[in-house]
Each structure stands twice: as C-alpha cells, then as structure tokens.
Design a protein around this motif. Sequence first.
Motif, PDB file in Angstrom:
ATOM      1  N   GLU A 187     -36.661 -56.896 -13.269  1.00 26.84           N
ATOM      2  CA  GLU A 187     -37.489 -57.857 -13.272  1.00 26.84           C
ATOM      3  C   GLU A 187     -37.327 -58.650 -14.471  1.00 26.84           C
ATOM      4  OE1 GLU A 187     -41.031 -55.683 -13.954  1.00 26.84           O
ATOM      5  OE2 GLU A 187     -41.402 -55.082 -11.775  1.00 26.84           O
ATOM      6  N   GLY A 188     -37.826 -59.976 -14.499  1.00 28.07           N
ATOM      7  CA  GLY A 188     -37.484 -61.012 -15.326  1.00 28.07           C
ATOM      8  C   GLY A 188     -36.564 -61.598 -15.192  1.00 28.07           C
ATOM      9  N   GLU A 189     -35.882 -62.034 -16.346  1.00 28.49           N
ATOM     10  CA  GLU A 189     -34.580 -62.900 -16.318  1.00 28.49           C
ATOM     11  C   GLU A 189     -33.582 -62.701 -17.534  1.00 28.49           C
ATOM     12  OE1 GLU A 189     -36.654 -66.739 -16.021  1.00 28.49           O
ATOM     13  OE2 GLU A 189     -36.793 -67.064 -18.284  1.00 28.49           O
ATOM     14  N   THR A 190     -32.362 -63.059 -17.264  1.00 27.81           N
ATOM     15  CA  THR A 190     -31.369 -62.932 -18.455  1.00 27.81           C
ATOM     16  C   THR A 190     -31.026 -64.354 -18.663  1.00 27.81           C
ATOM     17  OG1 THR A 190     -30.696 -60.733 -17.564  1.00 27.81           O
ATOM     18  CG2 THR A 190     -29.125 -62.010 -19.041  1.00 27.81           C
ATOM     19  N   VAL A 195     -29.910 -69.533 -16.942  1.00 26.42           N
ATOM     20  CA  VAL A 195     -30.901 -68.750 -16.811  1.00 26.42           C
ATOM     21  C   VAL A 195     -30.704 -67.968 -15.416  1.00 26.42           C
ATOM     22  CG1 VAL A 195     -33.411 -67.842 -16.359  1.00 26.42           C
ATOM     23  CG2 VAL A 195     -32.864 -69.836 -18.147  1.00 26.42           C
ATOM     24  N   GLN A 229     -31.908 -65.012 -12.838  1.00 26.81           N
ATOM     25  CA  GLN A 229     -33.273 -64.145 -12.324  1.00 26.81           C
ATOM     26  C   GLN A 229     -32.802 -62.616 -12.358  1.00 26.81           C
ATOM     27  OE1 GLN A 229     -36.329 -65.094 -12.428  1.00 26.81           O
ATOM     28  NE2 GLN A 229     -35.613 -67.203 -12.925  1.00 26.81           N
ATOM     29  N   ASN A 230     -33.083 -61.539 -12.933  1.00 28.15           N
ATOM     30  CA  ASN A 230     -32.687 -60.418 -12.775  1.00 28.15           C
ATOM     31  C   ASN A 230     -32.693 -59.774 -11.476  1.00 28.15           C
ATOM     32  OD1 ASN A 230     -32.223 -60.220 -15.440  1.00 28.15           O
ATOM     33  ND2 ASN A 230     -34.199 -59.596 -16.132  1.00 28.15           N
ATOM     34  N   SER A 231     -33.582 -60.231 -10.527  1.00 28.66           N
ATOM     35  CA  SER A 231     -33.630 -59.810  -9.181  1.00 28.66           C
ATOM     36  C   SER A 231     -32.292 -60.077  -8.533  1.00 28.66           C
ATOM     37  CB  SER A 231     -34.598 -60.268  -8.488  1.00 28.66           C
ATOM     38  OG  SER A 231     -34.790 -61.969  -8.384  1.00 28.66           O
ATOM     39  N   HIS A 232     -31.543 -61.147  -9.039  1.00 20.71           N
ATOM     40  CA  HIS A 232     -30.199 -61.632  -8.484  1.00 20.71           C
ATOM     41  C   HIS A 232     -29.001 -60.511  -8.939  1.00 20.71           C
ATOM     42  CE1 HIS A 232     -31.731 -65.715  -7.003  1.00 20.71           C
ATOM     43  NE2 HIS A 232     -32.514 -64.516  -6.464  1.00 20.71           N
TER      44      HIS A 232
END
Length: 401
Positions: free
Chosen positions: A91-94, A105, A107-110
């Motif tokens: 979840e969230g982002e790196t 940026v 997306q952590n889902s990726h």
Amino acid sequence: DSLKWLELKHDGEIIYQSERSDRHVEIARQLVAAGKAYYCFTPQEEIVAARDAARAKGEHFIFHSKWRGTGVSQAPAGEPQGVVRLKAPREGETVLDDLLQGKVVVQNSHLDDMVLLRSDGTPTYMLAVVVDDHDMGITHIIRGDDHLSNASRQQLIYQAMGWDIPKMVHIPLIHGPDGAKLSKRHGALGAEEYKKMGYLPEGLNNYLLRLGWSHGDDEIITREQAIKWFGIDGMGKSPARLDFNKMKHINAHYLRQMDNKILAEMVIEQLGDVSKNSKKNIVLAMDALKPRAELLTDLYDMASMFLALGKLEIQEDAKRLIQDADSALINDVALRLQNLENFGKDNIQNSLKEIAAEKGIKLGELMKYIRAFIAGRTASPSVFEMMEILGKEESIKRLSR
C-alpha cells in the motif's frame, strides 16, 4: 581498454561483483531473518502461466506469492530450493528524490516482491549492486534514465537494511541525429570504434561531456576545467542528439593543439614501414596538414602524399590529368625548377607564375596538372609548400614520371 584510451582513471581498487557473492547472500539471509524477505517455492512455470493469462485479458500483472507469510519450515517436501524475495510494501507509494528528474512517485501496488537470491542460491543484480554500492561508500549514483524503473525497487533494499540511500541522478540517454534512441544504425557505438574513426581521446571526452552537461557557452573544456566545474546543476533533462559534425569540429581543435612531432609519430606508426626521407617529410608537413584535418584518419590520408615516390598512390582523377597533360610543358617546369638555387616555396611559386605567363595560361590551369603530378590527387595542401618539403630531387622525380 576504452577507459584506458580515454585516460579516465578510477580511484581506489577495482571491485568485481562476481567475487562478492558470499556478502550478497549474507545480506539476503539477514533480510529473511528480520522478516523483510522470504523464501518462495512457487514454480516458475506457474508464474509465467499467470502472467500470460493476465496479458491475454489486458490486465496489469503483479505476482503475489502465497509464501510471503509462510516460514521455511512449511516448504513442500522434495521441492527444489526456493528463491528469496523481498517483501515490498503493498500500500501507499514509494518516492524517489532524483537530483535531475525531481520527485518520482511509484504506487506500491505496482511493485512486485523482487527476487534477491535465485533458486540455485546466486544473488541477482538488483541485490548485488545495492550491497556493493553501500559497502563502497557510494554517495551518488549517476546513470542512464533507462535505470529509473530500477531505482525505486533498489531503494526498498536500502530501507529494509536501514542504510542511507545514495543521491540518485538519472540522465537522459543519447539519441541519434534523427532524434531516435541511439542504435547501431546510427554508426559507431563503442569508444573503440571512435578510435578507429580517428578521434582523439581529448576530443571525444570534451564532446561527450558537453552532450549532457553545459558550463555557460563554453564549447572547449579541458580535463582540468571539467574536474573543477562539473556539477549536477549543469545537466540537462532532454535527450542530447549525437552530432558528428560538431564532434569532428571539437576533435579538430585538439588535433591542432597537438605537438607536431607526437602527431607525426602517430601518423608514421599508422602508415607502417616508411623511409627515413618520408618520415622527415611528414614531420615537416604537419603545419600544412593540421588545419585541413578534423580526424587522425584525415592526417593519415594526407600524409601519404609525402611518402617517397615509389609509395605514392595516384588517384584516378589525378591519373587522367597526368595522361592529358602537355608533356613539353611539364618538362619545361621540371627544367626551370631544376635550375632553381633556392628551392623555397616563394621561389617555386614565382617560377611557375613566370612559366604560366610565358605560355599564356592562367596559373590555376597550370597548377591543376602540377598538383596531379606532385600530390597524386586533385586536392591537396599548397603545392608550393609540398614541393619545398619534398625537396628538389623528389619533386623533379614526380614531374618526370
């Protein structure tokens, strides 16, 4: 070899990634022990099949391993050793703070749980490069922007280990003159190819430096100035285009700055077995040749005009002029030059002017034929200078051919 030729010397010892596998494995095991990585026993065929199925539906595929929350004790009996995967956040982002690209940026889902150790126990590049950079104390990573997609994933390893993340700088790749990504169809790629084309290391260094970085309007930048001036702030975000004309122009500058004797030695080495007289001629000819050359290959070509008669190559257009020439006129020229006491370029020029006036022809018309005899081609440095360098005996031999 390329770095040696470009005189780009590294600081410290050379680190070979292949010799540090034990250290890479050690870090992967530390991550597993800390619960930040895990052993995955999913067969590769199963992952490939799932990826293909997602693609067939037009869906984005991220592999989620069922082993992420399971301990090694529950590994299937008789199965081969699994791979070690990093636990990426779901979840969230790196956020990557790139000094040139700005905030990047993801997306952590990726992000998938990337492999750190393969099933045979060998480390992947993604793990090895991070461990090596950390152990070497690397502060800045400057590389092509084709690595930008790796950066956020590598950042996760730094964070999992509690290490400082180096400053990242992802620079645009070089494009060809047509604006497309540089490829073999654009010509030379490796530095060794540019060496064969006749570029000097100083010229190529200067051109490549200016291709993605600038210091005001300065075009010619010495190595000392580059070391003093270089900074990330001078880098450009847009892909630079390779311009062979500009590259040759910069190379020509460095060619003209070179010592005549050193240049002559390089030319003589390239031309191979040449006589003592030919060597002397080539050294004397350097001042006349350098302003006409952009590449070393230009010098090799033009210097061949100063080889002793037996080695002189006559080009086809010059052969035709030699065949068409009035032999009586050429004999008159040879005789007049033979009688010159001071065989200097000014005296030679005056004698040929007198002959042209006596015969009622323009000097340019006469010189067209003389050049073919003396240079073996229709374009050359000043024929008067050439004859002075070659000397009376060699010049008369060429006219008497």
